[in-house]
Design a protein around this motif. Sequence first.
Motif, short mmCIF file in Angstrom:
data_model
loop_
_atom_site.label_atom_id
_atom_site.label_comp_id
_atom_site.label_asym_id
_atom_site.label_seq_id
_atom_site.Cartn_x
_atom_site.Cartn_y
_atom_site.Cartn_z
N PHE A 18 19.69 19.29 33.63
CA PHE A 18 20.28 18.02 33.22
C PHE A 18 20.15 17.00 34.35
N CYS A 19 20.38 17.42 35.58
CA CYS A 19 20.22 16.52 36.73
C CYS A 19 18.77 16.03 36.81
N TYR A 20 17.83 16.93 36.56
CA TYR A 20 16.40 16.60 36.55
C TYR A 20 16.10 15.60 35.43
N PHE A 21 16.64 15.87 34.26
CA PHE A 21 16.48 14.98 33.11
C PHE A 21 17.02 13.58 33.43
N LEU A 22 18.21 13.51 34.03
CA LEU A 22 18.80 12.22 34.40
C LEU A 22 17.91 11.46 35.38
N ALA A 23 17.43 12.17 36.39
CA ALA A 23 16.58 11.53 37.40
C ALA A 23 15.29 11.00 36.77
N LYS A 24 14.62 11.82 35.99
CA LYS A 24 13.37 11.38 35.36
C LYS A 24 13.60 10.19 34.43
N ASP A 25 14.65 10.25 33.63
CA ASP A 25 14.96 9.14 32.74
C ASP A 25 15.23 7.87 33.54
N TYR A 26 16.03 7.99 34.59
CA TYR A 26 16.38 6.81 35.38
C TYR A 26 15.14 6.22 36.05
N PHE A 27 14.27 7.08 36.58
CA PHE A 27 13.06 6.57 37.24
C PHE A 27 12.14 5.87 36.24
N ARG A 28 12.01 6.42 35.06
CA ARG A 28 11.19 5.77 34.02
C ARG A 28 11.82 4.42 33.64
N PHE A 29 13.13 4.40 33.55
CA PHE A 29 13.86 3.16 33.25
C PHE A 29 13.58 2.11 34.33
N VAL A 30 13.64 2.51 35.59
CA VAL A 30 13.39 1.59 36.70
C VAL A 30 11.95 1.09 36.65
N LEU A 31 11.00 1.96 36.42
CA LEU A 31 9.59 1.56 36.43
C LEU A 31 9.23 0.70 35.23
N ILE A 98 26.98 9.22 44.34
CA ILE A 98 25.99 9.88 43.48
C ILE A 98 25.11 8.83 42.80
N VAL A 99 25.71 7.77 42.27
CA VAL A 99 24.92 6.70 41.65
C VAL A 99 24.03 6.05 42.68
N THR A 100 24.54 5.81 43.87
CA THR A 100 23.74 5.19 44.92
C THR A 100 22.54 6.06 45.27
N LEU A 101 22.73 7.35 45.30
CA LEU A 101 21.62 8.26 45.57
C LEU A 101 20.55 8.15 44.49
N TYR A 102 20.95 8.13 43.22
CA TYR A 102 19.99 7.97 42.13
C TYR A 102 19.33 6.60 42.20
N ALA A 103 20.11 5.56 42.49
CA ALA A 103 19.56 4.20 42.59
C ALA A 103 18.58 4.12 43.75
N PHE A 104 18.94 4.70 44.88
CA PHE A 104 18.04 4.72 46.03
C PHE A 104 16.71 5.38 45.67
N CYS A 105 16.78 6.53 45.01
CA CYS A 105 15.56 7.24 44.63
C CYS A 105 14.75 6.42 43.61
N GLY A 106 15.43 5.67 42.74
CA GLY A 106 14.72 4.79 41.82
C GLY A 106 13.95 3.70 42.55
N VAL A 107 14.57 3.10 43.54
CA VAL A 107 13.90 2.08 44.35
C VAL A 107 12.75 2.71 45.13
N LEU A 108 12.97 3.91 45.64
CA LEU A 108 11.92 4.64 46.36
C LEU A 108 10.71 4.88 45.47
N VAL A 109 10.95 5.35 44.25
CA VAL A 109 9.87 5.60 43.29
C VAL A 109 9.11 4.30 43.02
N SER A 110 9.82 3.22 42.78
CA SER A 110 9.18 1.93 42.52
C SER A 110 8.34 1.48 43.71
N ASN A 111 8.89 1.61 44.89
CA ASN A 111 8.21 1.22 46.12
C ASN A 111 6.92 2.02 46.31
#
Length: 185
Positions: A18-31, A98-111
């Motif tokens: 589920f954590c993996y699913f959340l991360a992948k969904d969030y990263f796709r959302f960011v991109l 926890i949200v900041t960690l996911y948000a940080f990783c989203g910005v990292l993926v985009s970068n």
Amino acid sequence: MQAPERIMSCERPDSEEFCYFLAKDYFRFVLDGSESQPAANNVVETLRRSGSSLDRSGRELEHCINKLNLSSIEEVERVLPSLMREIYSDGIDNWGRIVTLYAFCGVLVSNLKKKGVPERELIEGVAQCLAQYTWTHKAAWIKENGGWEKGFVEHFQEKKNSHFYTKIAAFTGIVAAFSFVIYQH
């Protein structure tokens, strides 16, 4: 997003998957930069909303990522675990971090996508690293604090008007961790 993954992952919010699913969904959302794909559940919707709110008001994350000067998934997989450990080195857990960690990783993926790192490799690698850390080190805290479906969603519904204070606390932890990791890097 494939339907079988969505169904499997959303049925078990107390799992690493589920954590993996959340991360992948969030990263796709960011991109994607939009809400082109509907949220699978309240947890996904809450993470998208709170993470994007944090990102819009805090370009500090992008500044910190630029200082790390990462250019490959291998570098990310080497640096990200130590950064996550450092963020929590004070022993304080909260939903804002926890949200900041996911948000940080989203910005990292985009970068890193802008630097030419292949999107699929990037999403998979960062999502696996984030999910493993979240599940291994934060699963007990998440469960004790109502879990993703109740605790997380309710926290951000109740905190809509005072979300600013959650942001400040989360950023403080991230910036301190970055200072330490950048110094070591």
